[in-house]
Enzyme design. Sequence first.
Site, short mmCIF file in Angstrom:
data_model
loop_
_atom_site.label_atom_id
_atom_site.label_comp_id
_atom_site.label_asym_id
_atom_site.label_seq_id
_atom_site.Cartn_x
_atom_site.Cartn_y
_atom_site.Cartn_z
N SER A 134 -3.61 -3.62 -0.98
CA SER A 134 -2.48 -4.23 -0.28
C SER A 134 -2.85 -5.63 0.17
CB SER A 134 -2.08 -3.38 0.94
OG SER A 134 -0.97 -3.94 1.60
N ALA A 135 -2.04 -6.63 -0.20
CA ALA A 135 -2.41 -8.04 -0.03
C ALA A 135 -2.59 -8.45 1.42
CB ALA A 135 -1.36 -8.94 -0.70
N GLN A 146 -8.12 -0.47 3.19
CA GLN A 146 -9.01 -1.00 4.23
C GLN A 146 -10.40 -1.36 3.70
OE1 GLN A 146 -8.26 -1.86 7.21
NE2 GLN A 146 -6.25 -0.91 7.48
N THR A 190 12.36 -7.13 -10.28
CA THR A 190 12.02 -8.52 -10.56
C THR A 190 10.68 -8.89 -9.95
OG1 THR A 190 14.37 -9.10 -10.57
CG2 THR A 190 12.81 -10.91 -10.27
N CYS A 236 1.32 1.93 11.62
CA CYS A 236 2.47 2.76 11.24
C CYS A 236 2.73 3.88 12.24
CB CYS A 236 2.24 3.35 9.85
SG CYS A 236 1.99 2.12 8.57
N ASN A 244 -8.51 3.95 8.24
CA ASN A 244 -7.88 2.81 8.92
C ASN A 244 -8.00 2.87 10.43
OD1 ASN A 244 -5.98 5.03 8.05
ND2 ASN A 244 -4.71 4.08 9.62
N GLY A 247 0.79 -1.22 0.00
CA GLY A 247 0.00 0.00 0.00
C GLY A 247 0.82 1.27 0.00
N THR A 248 1.90 1.29 0.76
CA THR A 248 2.72 2.50 0.84
C THR A 248 3.33 2.84 -0.51
OG1 THR A 248 3.24 2.26 3.19
CG2 THR A 248 4.81 3.49 1.86
#
Length: 388
Positions: A200-201, A180, A238, A328, A151, A71-72
């Site tokens: 974001s996973a 979120q 990669t 965070c 969040n 996400g960041t």
Amino acid sequence: MKTYYYDHSASTPMLPVVIETMSELMKLHYANAAALHRSGADAMKLVDRARASIAERMGAEPSEVVFTSGGTESNNLAIKGTVNKVARTTKHIILSAIEHASVYECVRQLESLGVQSTIVPVDSLGRVNPEDVAKAIRKDTVLVSIMQVNNETGAIQRIREIGDVISTHPQVRFHVDGVQAIGKVPFLWKEWGVHLYTGSAHKFGGPKGMGFLLVKNGIELASLLTGGGQEQGVRSGTHNVPGIVAMSQALRLTLEGRDARRERMFEMRRQLLKRIEDIPELLLNGADADNEDTAPHIINLSYPGMRPEVIIHMLEKQGVLVSSQSACSSKSLLPSRVLLAMGHDAERASGSIRISFGDEHTWNDIEILSDKLKAVVAELRPLERNLK
């Protein structure tokens, strides 16, 4: 002692089947997907299939899915990539007062480089008024960034209405942080006029270090990472083949159960708030139990005058894990920027804890959590009197 985890907004446990998939891929598909040999081609096929799967479920084209580290990075790519692509000398960004640090601090960094910004306020429930966005748009505005679900409090923003406002300003790009929201609330990013959408996973049962940015076809971004030219030259590096495939699988599974999850979590939210109504020290920040205009999995409570880490560590001794602010910012001693923006005083904004549910929680878990909260507050009452 059994541990009860109520911190899904910070990170969800990986789904067991996703762990198995990722482990197997690490064993079998270790080749670089950019390599010309057969193993490289096989790895790239997996990347392409995962991209197509994510695109289908997010209402996008495969060419609109850019893989990132989370996400960041996605938020930074959306914001800096937009700003750095615009050739004009003056550039202006609009964001809300309650954005995640990866948006808020990103904009602050750009301000040091001459970019101007406007922070639109929120109401007492943490919601942006689309009219305030309309008033803030200038001729040199290049981007509006508004999160879909907050969040800390779970407040849902009026993305469709904000998108309608922005649609009348063709030079402005609309970025939405959906970290979120995915798997919890509905979204139709293109239909709502969104140009850039972040996922974001590890917020929906996938691995940490994996995310994506949806970039509407025709929107150009300057790259943050240059190198081999992967991801259409927008994000070199990669490919993390096991992580990409695992993320696509987790997304499929979480979206398949979204509606049932939403209904179930709303009921859990109602039950918990009902069970702690007789704890006057705990004040709810955000929508009340009967208001469904909020994310179902997040509850933010304040104990004014009490440091959140005291409550968190006392609950931890009881086997209950919750958090304060966002993960965070949880080690910061400053009041919550989000709660201050909602109009709460520094004392209330400094004493908040966040509870966030997941699929593994049962009604029994809600009873346990409420009982533990009552026990901890009862133990803290004498301490509070001494502090006063």
